[in-house]
Design a protein around this motif. Structure first.
Motif, short mmCIF file in Angstrom:
data_model
loop_
_atom_site.label_atom_id
_atom_site.label_comp_id
_atom_site.label_asym_id
_atom_site.label_seq_id
_atom_site.Cartn_x
_atom_site.Cartn_y
_atom_site.Cartn_z
N HIS A 189 49.29 40.40 33.20
CA HIS A 189 50.45 40.76 32.38
C HIS A 189 51.46 39.63 32.15
N LEU A 190 51.50 38.64 33.02
CA LEU A 190 52.51 37.60 32.88
C LEU A 190 52.34 36.84 31.56
N VAL A 230 57.64 43.76 40.54
CA VAL A 230 57.75 45.17 40.89
C VAL A 230 56.53 45.89 40.35
N HIS A 231 55.80 46.57 41.23
CA HIS A 231 54.62 47.31 40.79
C HIS A 231 54.62 48.69 41.43
N LEU A 232 54.63 49.72 40.60
CA LEU A 232 54.52 51.10 41.06
C LEU A 232 53.23 51.69 40.51
N ASP A 255 47.19 38.03 46.13
CA ASP A 255 46.35 38.72 45.16
C ASP A 255 47.14 38.86 43.87
N GLY A 256 46.94 37.95 42.98
CA GLY A 256 47.76 37.89 41.78
C GLY A 256 47.08 38.42 40.54
N ARG A 257 46.11 39.33 40.68
CA ARG A 257 45.37 39.80 39.51
C ARG A 257 46.27 40.55 38.54
N PRO A 266 47.99 29.07 41.62
CA PRO A 266 46.56 29.14 41.29
C PRO A 266 46.25 28.43 39.98
N ALA A 267 44.96 28.22 39.73
CA ALA A 267 44.53 27.46 38.55
C ALA A 267 44.98 28.13 37.25
N TRP A 268 44.88 29.47 37.19
CA TRP A 268 45.26 30.15 35.96
C TRP A 268 46.75 29.95 35.64
N LEU A 269 47.57 29.84 36.70
CA LEU A 269 49.01 29.63 36.49
C LEU A 269 49.27 28.22 35.98
N ARG A 270 48.56 27.24 36.52
CA ARG A 270 48.73 25.87 36.03
C ARG A 270 48.32 25.76 34.57
#
Length: 456
Positions: free
Chosen positions: A143-144, A169-171, A136-138, A27-31
């Motif tokens: 946090h990344l 990992v998401h709990l 869905d990478g919100r 996605p754009a935010w990752l680039r």
């Protein structure tokens, strides 16, 4: 200037190719994040200047910086690794949740993918970063790279510039992972010399709990570079048992950066086990950012030949009523060298802090060397803190006692070394992992009679 800009033209070409690759760009935010990270790395360069650079004073990264490592965006072919080999080389239990990454990319063939199971309805997710960011990478976006800073660390910046895949990992709140989660990163050596950038993001909600094993292995003896970054975020009351296993190729470089953010009443138990690589850097930092938060960091490493292992462990007590325990042990043979830098920071308002750290080293050779520097930075006046460090050879009295009971020199010496390591291994709560580590370290003790006077 403590950071020297060195040759990294091959990284630039690979980075530009990654950003142009529509299939891997994300996605754009990752680039945008990658662009920012590359700018940070280009400004910092590798930390080859050691004078005035306390963090890298005892570790020379010039051989790594001068090497050219190829980055591959291609997936490893099916069958590049056999599951049978993995079970022998790593504690890959069938009843665990296993995510396997081969040469930097997620392997569905070797993994137990539970991301689509009934737990997903509750928000529980264990999956590859690429899959999460593609849907869905919100949570990833939030946090990344927010906890592992790129501002002063070239290796973190370089890893972030090449973020494409990794473990997520998401709990959610109140969720307890029923099975241990094993994140296994394998380098096959099919690209030589190659580089991989493993990335792990762990998010635990309020009062969630999990056991996570993070492993790095290789079946080769090759020359390669692993630049790994792990971020763990614990919300209020969350608890995690975290194990980090390093068993890389003897010709490899491994730089691992781990950052943990803990909120009120959260708990971290972490144990690191290291052996194998030509050069290892383990940069582990915990921020105790909530009253009542606590952490225990244990470590055990074994070196031989000309290997070099550098453990830089930092614990930041930012809030009152926080507790930390730090205990590392090293076993050194041959002409190997180890570095331990343990820093505990107690901020001004972190009253009632309870912190203690120890570093103990066993030298099996007169040519082995260890530099140990535990330190306390205390700015509060109502605390209980202490530290200590030791280095020495096998106790001659203990050796004599065992030999007087009929044991030969070799057996007696190996028993004492294994007992020294066992104090850390026995803290592992997972029985299969504890058994694996016990057998592995026992077999890794040098098979020779070196127990007189530290190798004489």
């Amino acid at each position: 200037m403590t950071q020297a800009v060195t040759r990294f033209g091959n990284y630039l070409a690979d980075f530009q190719a990654l950003q142009r690759d529509s299939a891997a760009a994300g996605p754009a935010w990752l680039r945008d994040l990658r662009d920012l990270a590359w700018a940070k790395f280009a400004a910092l360069g590798f930390p080859t200047a050691r004078r005035g650079n306390e963090k890298w004073k005892y570790t020379n990264v010039a051989p790594l910086a001068k090497s050219s490592f190829a980055y591959s965006r291609e997936l490893a072919p099916d069958g590049a690794l056999e599951a049978g080999w993995l079970r022998n080389a790593a504690p890959l239990e069938k009843n665990w949740t296993n995510l396997v990454f081969v040469d930097g990319s997620y392997s569905r063939e070797l993994s137990n993918d539970v991301s689509g199971g009934p737990e997903a309805a509750l928000g529980y997710r264990v999956a590859s970063l690429a899959a999460v960011m593609g849907n869905d990478g919100r949570a990833v976006e939030q946090h990344l790279a927010r906890h592992a800073s790129m501002d002063e660390d070239a290796f973190t910046a370089l890893n972030t510039a090449f973020v494409r895949d990794g473990a997520f990992v998401h709990l959610p709140d109140g969720c307890a992972a029923a099975l241990p989660i094993h994140l296994l990163f394998v380098t096959t050596g099919r690209v030589q010399p190659g580089v991989t950038f493993p990335r792990t993001l762990v998010l635990l909600g309020r009062h969630a709990s999990a056991t996570i094993v993070e492993s790095y292995f290789s079946p080769t003896l090759g020359h390669y570079f692993t630049d790994a970054v792990t971020e763990i975020v614990l919300a209020e009351g969350a608890e995690v048992d975290h194990y980090r296993l390093l068993r890389e190729s003897p010709g490899s470089f491994h730089v691992g950066t781990s950052r943990v953010h803990q909120s009120e009443e959260s708990s971290l138990f972490s144990a690191t086990f290291e052996t194998g690589a030509a050069m290892v850097r383990n940069d582990f930092k915990v921020l105790l950012d909530g009253p009542g938060s606590r952490c225990t960091l244990n470590g055990l490493y074994l070196t031989s030949d000309n290997q070099h292992i550098d453990n830089l462990i930092s614990i930041d007590h930012a809030k009152p009523l926080t507790t930390s325990r730090l205990s590392y042990k090293g076993i050194l043979d041959g002409k190997s060298r180890a570095v331990f830098g343990g820093q505990v920071l107690v901020r001004k308002d972190a009253q009632k802090t309870d912190a203690h750290q120890t570093d103990r080293n066993l030298l099996l050779s007169k040519d082995a060397e260890v530099d140990s520097k535990p330190s306390l930075l205390i700015y509060a006046d109502d605390v209980k803190c202490g530290h200590g460090a030791t280095a020495g050879h096998i106790d001659e009295n203990a050796l004599f006692y065992l030999r007087s009971r009929g044991l030969d020199l070799e057996t007696a010496g190996r028993m004492l070394v294994h007992a020294f390591a066992g104090e850390i291994i026995e803290t592992v709560k997972l029985q299969p992992l504890r058994d694996f580590l016990s057998g592995f370290f026992l077999n890794a003790i040098p098979a020779k009679s070196f127990f007189r006077g530290g190798g004489q």
